[in-house]
Scaffold this motif. Sequence first.
Motif, PDB file in Angstrom:
ATOM      1  N   ILE A  36      33.596  34.018  40.157  1.00 49.60           N
ATOM      2  CA  ILE A  36      35.041  34.090  39.901  1.00 49.60           C
ATOM      3  C   ILE A  36      35.376  35.270  38.991  1.00 49.60           C
ATOM      4  N   ILE A  37      34.566  35.459  37.950  1.00 47.97           N
ATOM      5  CA  ILE A  37      34.813  36.551  36.992  1.00 47.97           C
ATOM      6  C   ILE A  37      34.589  37.918  37.647  1.00 47.97           C
ATOM      7  N   SER A  40      37.132  38.716  40.501  1.00 49.77           N
ATOM      8  CA  SER A  40      38.563  38.559  40.197  1.00 49.77           C
ATOM      9  C   SER A  40      39.422  39.705  40.741  1.00 49.77           C
ATOM     10  N   PRO A  41      38.968  40.982  40.709  1.00 47.35           N
ATOM     11  CA  PRO A  41      39.774  42.051  41.323  1.00 47.35           C
ATOM     12  C   PRO A  41      39.984  41.835  42.825  1.00 47.35           C
ATOM     13  N   PHE A  43      40.103  38.902  44.295  1.00 46.88           N
ATOM     14  CA  PHE A  43      41.081  37.821  44.386  1.00 46.88           C
ATOM     15  C   PHE A  43      42.501  38.386  44.302  1.00 46.88           C
ATOM     16  N   ILE A  44      42.728  39.259  43.342  1.00 52.82           N
ATOM     17  CA  ILE A  44      44.069  39.807  43.105  1.00 52.82           C
ATOM     18  C   ILE A  44      44.538  40.660  44.283  1.00 52.82           C
TER      19      ILE A  44
END
Length: 218
Positions: A36-37, A40-41, A43-44
């Motif tokens: 997830i960490i 994260s880019p 995901f965005i």
Amino acid sequence: MENVKLLEIEKIKVNDSFIYLTLKRIIDIIGSLLGIIILSPVFIVTAMAIKIEDPKGPIFFTQKRNGKYPKTFNMYKFRSMVHNAEELLEKLKHKNEMNGPVFKIKDDPRITKVGKFIRKTSIDELPQLFNVLKGDMSLVGPRPPIPREVEQYNEYQMQRLSVKPGITCYWQVCGRNNIDFDEWVELDLKYIGERNLFVDIKLILMTVPCLLGDKNAA
């Protein structure tokens, strides 16, 4: 057919040892958090692309799935289809290319342009890292089926639900949509019968290349 009949009599033996399940859960928590960490880019950017192409629908697609029987949970995916995809399903059922209760067609007209890309790269599955973190799923395990599909399972196929479902398993690394449902079940039962930490880690490493583009993804 003889092998199937034999396995119907001799139920799959499941590795449910406390040590294995504890270590598996630790790997799930650490792996999902790191995923997830680090991602994260992705995901965005994916969320923005989905909204730009089809602003009427949500970013995430939530669907009720079966976990370890009889549990059910809400599974998360990035939405890869038009916002009214479920309404259009009935009109497409006659085109189903899979045997058994699973519905899949190669060129599903409900898939968006963004959806085609995120499916090809398996990005659409990334929100399931939150399901892993919550404990609904594991990083490795049979894919969680839809309850309406499970209603059509026979006793042999029900053994797929004897363990917690996962994001990846043999099906993902052995051909995906080029594998019919009966073979899919066999691969899942193969995993259930032999699962251990070595097998889990091997399957996780084998899944990584799928993020670079899988020719068998739809």
